[in-house]
Design an enzyme around this catalytic site. Structure first.
Site, PDB file in Angstrom:
ATOM      1  N   LYS A 216       0.912  -1.278  -0.253  1.00 15.99           N
ATOM      2  CA  LYS A 216      -0.005  -0.066   0.156  1.00 15.99           C
ATOM      3  C   LYS A 216       0.867   1.248   0.152  1.00 15.99           C
ATOM      4  CE  LYS A 216      -3.728   2.053   2.745  1.00 15.99           C
ATOM      5  NZ  LYS A 216      -4.704   1.797   3.833  1.00 15.99           N
ATOM      6  N   GLU A 222      10.737  -4.519   4.661  1.00 12.07           N
ATOM      7  CA  GLU A 222      10.656  -6.004   4.242  1.00 12.07           C
ATOM      8  C   GLU A 222      10.349  -6.351   2.767  1.00 12.07           C
ATOM      9  OE1 GLU A 222       9.188  -4.875   6.599  1.00 12.07           O
ATOM     10  OE2 GLU A 222       9.456  -5.946   8.624  1.00 12.07           O
ATOM     11  N   GLY A 282      -4.955  -2.125   5.172  1.00 14.66           N
ATOM     12  CA  GLY A 282      -4.166  -3.373   4.637  1.00 14.66           C
ATOM     13  C   GLY A 282      -4.762  -4.711   4.927  1.00 14.66           C
ATOM     14  N   ARG A 283      -5.097  -4.907   6.215  1.00 18.65           N
ATOM     15  CA  ARG A 283      -5.885  -6.355   6.719  1.00 18.65           C
ATOM     16  C   ARG A 283      -7.094  -6.641   6.140  1.00 18.65           C
ATOM     17  NH1 ARG A 283      -4.785  -3.076  10.357  1.00 18.65           N
ATOM     18  NH2 ARG A 283      -6.594  -2.212  11.883  1.00 18.65           N
ATOM     19  N   GLU A 368      -5.005  -7.400  15.148  1.00 18.64           N
ATOM     20  CA  GLU A 368      -4.478  -5.803  14.675  1.00 18.64           C
ATOM     21  C   GLU A 368      -5.567  -4.911  14.717  1.00 18.64           C
ATOM     22  OE1 GLU A 368      -1.158  -4.437  11.774  1.00 18.64           O
ATOM     23  OE2 GLU A 368      -2.650  -5.364  10.727  1.00 18.64           O
ATOM     24  N   HIS A 399      -3.951 -34.024  17.711  1.00 19.40           N
ATOM     25  CA  HIS A 399      -2.924 -34.939  17.932  1.00 19.40           C
ATOM     26  C   HIS A 399      -1.794 -33.990  18.521  1.00 19.40           C
ATOM     27  CE1 HIS A 399      -4.349 -38.504  16.027  1.00 19.40           C
ATOM     28  NE2 HIS A 399      -4.844 -37.687  15.395  1.00 19.40           N
ATOM     29  N   LYS A 527       9.042  -0.264  14.452  1.00 22.04           N
ATOM     30  CA  LYS A 527       9.585  -0.137  13.064  1.00 22.04           C
ATOM     31  C   LYS A 527      10.664   1.007  13.491  1.00 22.04           C
ATOM     32  CE  LYS A 527       5.711  -0.907  10.247  1.00 22.04           C
ATOM     33  NZ  LYS A 527       4.524  -0.367   9.303  1.00 22.04           N
TER      34      LYS A 527
HETATM   35  C1  G6Q Z   1      -2.645  -3.827   7.962  1.00 23.99           C
HETATM   36  C2  G6Q Z   1      -1.514  -3.505   8.439  1.00 23.99           C
HETATM   37  C3  G6Q Z   1      -0.020  -4.258   7.774  1.00 23.99           C
HETATM   38  C4  G6Q Z   1       0.188  -3.766   6.384  1.00 23.99           C
HETATM   39  C5  G6Q Z   1       1.504  -4.137   6.203  1.00 23.99           C
HETATM   40  C6  G6Q Z   1       2.104  -3.871   4.517  1.00 23.99           C
HETATM   41  O1  G6Q Z   1      -3.734  -3.618   8.334  1.00 23.99           O
HETATM   42  O2  G6Q Z   1      -1.208  -2.116   8.329  1.00 23.99           O
HETATM   43  O3  G6Q Z   1      -0.138  -5.603   7.995  1.00 23.99           O
HETATM   44  O4  G6Q Z   1      -0.527  -4.331   5.411  1.00 23.99           O
HETATM   45  O5  G6Q Z   1       2.427  -3.536   7.213  1.00 23.99           O
HETATM   46  O6  G6Q Z   1       1.881  -2.690   4.548  1.00 23.99           O
HETATM   47  P1  G6Q Z   1       2.168  -2.203   2.896  1.00 23.99           P
HETATM   48  O7  G6Q Z   1       1.039  -2.735   2.128  1.00 23.99           O
HETATM   49  O8  G6Q Z   1       2.220  -0.497   3.238  1.00 23.99           O
HETATM   50  O9  G6Q Z   1       3.587  -2.845   2.547  1.00 23.99           O
END
Ligand code: G6Q
Length: 565
Positions: A216, A222, A282-283, A368, A399, A527
């Site tokens: 996003k 990463e 994002g989620r 989250e 198990h 972060k």
């Molecule tokens: C979701 C969070 C988080 C996000 C990641 C990746 O609600 O904000 O999981 O999706 O940190 O972020 P980017 O899509 O910006 O790389």
């Protein structure tokens, strides 16, 4: 003395509200009731406490509730204005107040196409245009008409993303793998541990691999690190073929983002960028262009069916009375256990191999969203909020950790999820799996009394003295609550309904707890501190003050890695 770190002048009033207090009183009266007695008292319990919605059955009869409990829980939902907040969310109001954003993942699957406005602008034309762009692109790739830099068709898609830009499309791709095209693979790289990408690249052919960089913000450490590693690997191969790198990148790298400048800066043609919007968290983004890798894998038609399924659940959530509203029922049962029984966690136990990633996906979606301790007005929440969500494929769990569910000291409500029809039914596999699914919720609810256990030991011919010694270890208290969520078949539509159901459950809980479920400030601090330590590694200098533990750990890395010294 250090200054007080957090000053919360006021406390959220929730636990002193009438509906909460009424539940508290009721809890004292019913907390010891055993579900087995409730089943014995009411032969209709299953039919009264189960709901069929399309091809999905929710059986919530194995819960420690009576009509009165449910009535009081719905009173709490009404008191907290769940319906009003729901309508505010769907209408595009900026309910994510700390980020000043609307929360409109529901618009992404608004198959009615009725206008949805953000800041006076209807968002539907933009959504539809992006869906169309993804259809055209995915059809080209899947049909083989999109060619790689040496003229080969694409056979492998690598999604580079993390968190919300990984878990959603990853889970969907696994869940709907029976709908995938033959000889077409999708891979997901998320961790910055180079092991993952190195192993993956080793087995891939750059000539037929397409990278989807999903972020996003397009600044996530990463993801950008993995994207650069992939680009470098790719360009080394392009160099060997003496091809133009610009043309090759255009054929093999696409981006999913809201940040066009950063996408161009990385070297991806904005033509190859698929967009979404700041009102997609994002989620909650798997319905948007973040789903591109899964679209390439299962095809656009199946993706649209998944959107349709989610839209059906949205309509149900918006129109069903609270008493018959699946996400509301699940949410309020969760509140009953979390806030009154003191349950700290909740398990997600799919009996469907293709749903094996669902627990990980829901861990993020739920924790989250509702892992907050301050309410919408900035007051301290004096009650438990988001529960710890965990789980695994149920049959494996049996198990491993089910011992604790059956005989441990904790109350762990669980969602058991199964499909009736499986894509693969070799010999008696299906019946064995289904029987285990059914037996576990029965065992958790029923338990096994002292008398029943004694009788079984006697029948097994165990010596009476030995039997008495074993007895306490073999008794099951039972009364462990569970919901059974049974899909006729795990189709794209059914998956859409299932995920949307959980999204709305999380929403309802957030509203009852008076939280903003759509920000995630809790991920920031780590972060920021990472940046400091990375700088210290890179400069080989101590630049920031640390506690002695962190300092000692940094030094341990330095002592054991020559390149850090
Ligand atoms: C979701 C969070 C988080 C996000 C990641 C990746 O609600 O904000 O999981 O999706 O940190 O972020 P980017 O899509 O910006 O790389």
């Amino acid at each position: 003395m250090r200054p007080v770190r957090v000053i919360l002048n006021s406390k959220s009033p929730l636990i002193n509200t009438p509906a909460w207090l009424a539940l508290q009183d009721h809890f004292e009266l019913v907390k010891k009731t055993h579900m087995l007695d409730l089943f014995e008292q009411d032969e209709q319990r299953f039919s009264r406490y189960s709901i069929q919605f399309k091809d999905m059955l929710l059986d919530y009869s194995k819960n420690r509730v009576t009509d009165e409990t449910l009535g009081l829980l719905f009173d709490l939902a009404r008191q907290q204005q769940v319906e009003e907040w729901r309508d505010r969310m769907f209408s595009g109001e900026k309910i994510n107040t700390t980020e000043g954003r609307a929360v409109l993942h529901t618009a992404l699957r608004n198959r009615s196409n009725k206008p949805v406005y953000v800041d006076g602008e209807n968002v539907m034309p933009g959504i539809n245009a992006e869906l169309e762009k993804m259809r055209i692109f995915s059809e080209k790739v899947r049909s083989g008409s999109w060619k790689g830099y040496t003229g080969k068709a694409i056979s492998d898609v690598v999604n580079i993303g993390i968190g919300g830009s990984d878990l959603g499309p990853n889970m969907v791709s696994r869940a709907l793998s029976p709908y995938a095209k033959d000889h077409f693979n999708v891979h997901f790289v998320s961790t910055v541990d180079g092991m993952q990408i190195q192993q993956m690249l080793r087995d891939l052919n750059p000539e037929s691999t397409l990278f989807v960089v999903a972020s996003k913000t397009f600044t996530t450490q990463e993801t950008m690190t993995n994207a650069l590693t992939a680009k470098q690997w790719f360009l080394e191969h392009v160099g060997e073929h003496g091809k133009s790198s610009e043309d090759a990148i255009r054929r093999h790298f696409v981006a999913v983002s809201t940040n066009e400048a950063a996408v161009s800066g990385f070297g991806i043609d904005p033509e190859n960028m698929f967009r979404f919007w700041d009102w997609v968290g994002g989620r909650y983004s798997l319905w948007s262009a973040v789903g591109l890798a899964s679209i390439l894998y299962i095809g656009m038609d199946n993706f649209i069916k998944m959107l349709e399924g989610a839209h059906e659940m949205d309509e149900h959530f918006q129109s069903a009375p609270l008493e018959k509203n699946i996400p509301v029922i699940l949410a309020m049962l969760g509140i009953w256990y979390g806030n009154f029984f003191g349950a700290e966690s909740s398990a997600i136990l799919p009996y469907d191999h293709n749903l094996r990633m669902l627990p990980a996906y829901l861990e993020q979606a739920d924790m989250e969203s509702n892992g907050k301790s301050v309410d919408r007005e900035g007051r301290q929440a004096t009650y438990s909020t988001g529960k710890i969500i965990w789980g695994a494929e149920g049959i494996n769990g049996q198990h491993a950790f089910y011992q604790l569910l059956h005989q441990g000291t904790r109350l762990i409500p669980a969602d058991f999820i199964a499909s009736v029809q499986f894509p693969v039914c070799i010999r008696d596999h299906c019946n064995i799996l289904a029987s285990n699914f059914l037996a576990q919720t029965e065992a958790l609810m029923r338990g096994r009394t002292m008398e029943e256990t004694r009788e079984q030991l006697r029948e097994a011919g165990i010596d009476p003295d030995e039997a008495e010694t074993r007895l306490p270890h073999m008794v099951f208290e039972g009364n462990q609550p569970s919901n059974s969520i049974v899909l006729k078949k795990l189709t794209p539509r059914a998956l859409g309904r299932l995920i949307a159901m959980y999204e709305h459950k999380i929403f309802v809980q957030g509203i009852v707890w008076n939280l903003n479920s759509y920000d995630q400030w809790g991920v920031e601090l780590g972060k920021n501190l990472t940046k400091n330590i990375l700088e210290e590694f890179e400069t080989k200098r101590d630049l920031y003050p640390h506690d002695s533990s962190t300092h000692g750990l940094i030094n341990w890395f330095r002592q054991n890695r020559e390149d850090l010294r």
